[in-house]
Design a protein around this motif. Structure first.
Motif, PDB file in Angstrom:
ATOM      1  N   ALA A 120      39.797  40.590  46.576  1.00 46.47           N
ATOM      2  CA  ALA A 120      39.004  40.483  47.519  1.00 46.47           C
ATOM      3  C   ALA A 120      38.625  41.809  48.344  1.00 46.47           C
ATOM      4  O   ALA A 120      37.281  41.922  48.868  1.00 46.47           O
ATOM      5  N   ALA A 121      39.706  42.429  48.603  1.00 47.35           N
ATOM      6  CA  ALA A 121      39.470  43.679  49.589  1.00 47.35           C
ATOM      7  C   ALA A 121      38.781  44.811  48.723  1.00 47.35           C
ATOM      8  O   ALA A 121      37.644  45.355  49.228  1.00 47.35           O
ATOM      9  N   MET A 122      38.875  44.872  47.583  1.00 50.15           N
ATOM     10  CA  MET A 122      38.167  45.758  46.660  1.00 50.15           C
ATOM     11  C   MET A 122      36.547  45.391  46.567  1.00 50.15           C
ATOM     12  O   MET A 122      35.450  46.231  46.410  1.00 50.15           O
ATOM     13  N   ALA A 124      29.860  43.244  46.641  1.00 55.59           N
ATOM     14  CA  ALA A 124      29.812  41.526  46.525  1.00 55.59           C
ATOM     15  C   ALA A 124      28.673  41.427  45.624  1.00 55.59           C
ATOM     16  O   ALA A 124      29.033  40.628  44.664  1.00 55.59           O
ATOM     17  N   GLU A 125      27.314  41.949  45.693  1.00 52.29           N
ATOM     18  CA  GLU A 125      26.571  41.572  44.641  1.00 52.29           C
ATOM     19  C   GLU A 125      26.723  41.725  43.291  1.00 52.29           C
ATOM     20  O   GLU A 125      26.293  41.222  42.408  1.00 52.29           O
ATOM     21  N   PHE A 126      27.086  43.020  43.377  1.00 53.84           N
ATOM     22  CA  PHE A 126      27.392  43.536  41.947  1.00 53.84           C
ATOM     23  C   PHE A 126      28.305  42.629  41.198  1.00 53.84           C
ATOM     24  O   PHE A 126      28.568  42.311  40.014  1.00 53.84           O
ATOM     25  N   CYS A 127      29.469  42.251  42.020  1.00 49.19           N
ATOM     26  CA  CYS A 127      30.694  41.520  41.461  1.00 49.19           C
ATOM     27  C   CYS A 127      30.258  40.063  41.208  1.00 49.19           C
ATOM     28  O   CYS A 127      30.819  39.458  40.219  1.00 49.19           O
ATOM     29  N   VAL A 128      29.321  39.540  41.956  1.00 50.69           N
ATOM     30  CA  VAL A 128      28.911  38.206  41.462  1.00 50.69           C
ATOM     31  C   VAL A 128      28.274  38.101  40.179  1.00 50.69           C
ATOM     32  O   VAL A 128      28.308  37.269  39.238  1.00 50.69           O
ATOM     33  N   LYS A 129      27.462  39.301  39.920  1.00 52.55           N
ATOM     34  CA  LYS A 129      26.701  39.452  38.541  1.00 52.55           C
ATOM     35  C   LYS A 129      27.975  39.786  37.349  1.00 52.55           C
ATOM     36  O   LYS A 129      27.720  39.217  36.126  1.00 52.55           O
ATOM     37  N   VAL A 130      28.953  40.418  37.538  1.00 54.62           N
ATOM     38  CA  VAL A 130      29.999  40.568  36.931  1.00 54.62           C
ATOM     39  C   VAL A 130      30.523  39.402  36.334  1.00 54.62           C
ATOM     40  O   VAL A 130      30.786  39.249  35.380  1.00 54.62           O
TER      41      VAL A 130
END
Length: 91
Positions: A71-73, A78-84
């Motif tokens: 969560a911290a990283m 956030a937008e990138f991680c949603v796609k990941v």
């Protein structure tokens, strides 16, 4: 004198270790293939994102997935991680 040495040692350690906190999501070379512009503000389409993800070595994919699960990283990305999570899986 002992307190001063301890404080200076702690400061030096924090400065030196600060570089090690940078992760895969903070490396411009890792992130650039997923963005359309050099300022990395506009993400590529899902198809282009998936192609860039597939071209990335498995070690980097795993490092990015790990950071996106933290969560911290992941907060600044956030937008990138949603796609990941959608394209690359969240294992």
């Amino acid at each position: 004198m002992n307190i001063k040495a301890i404080c200076l040692g702690a400061l030096a350690l924090s400065v030196l270790s600060g570089v090690t906190f940078a992760g895969a999501l903070d490396e411009p070379d890792n992130m650039q293939p997923f963005f359309t512009d050099s300022s990395m503000k506009t993400m590529k389409s899902d198809a282009d994102f998936k192609a860039a993800w597939g071209a990335m070595p498995k070690e980097k994919q795993e490092a990015m997935k790990k950071e996106c699960n933290d969560a911290a990283m992941s907060k600044p990305h956030a937008e990138f991680c949603v796609k990941v999570h959608l394209i690359g899986g969240n294992s």
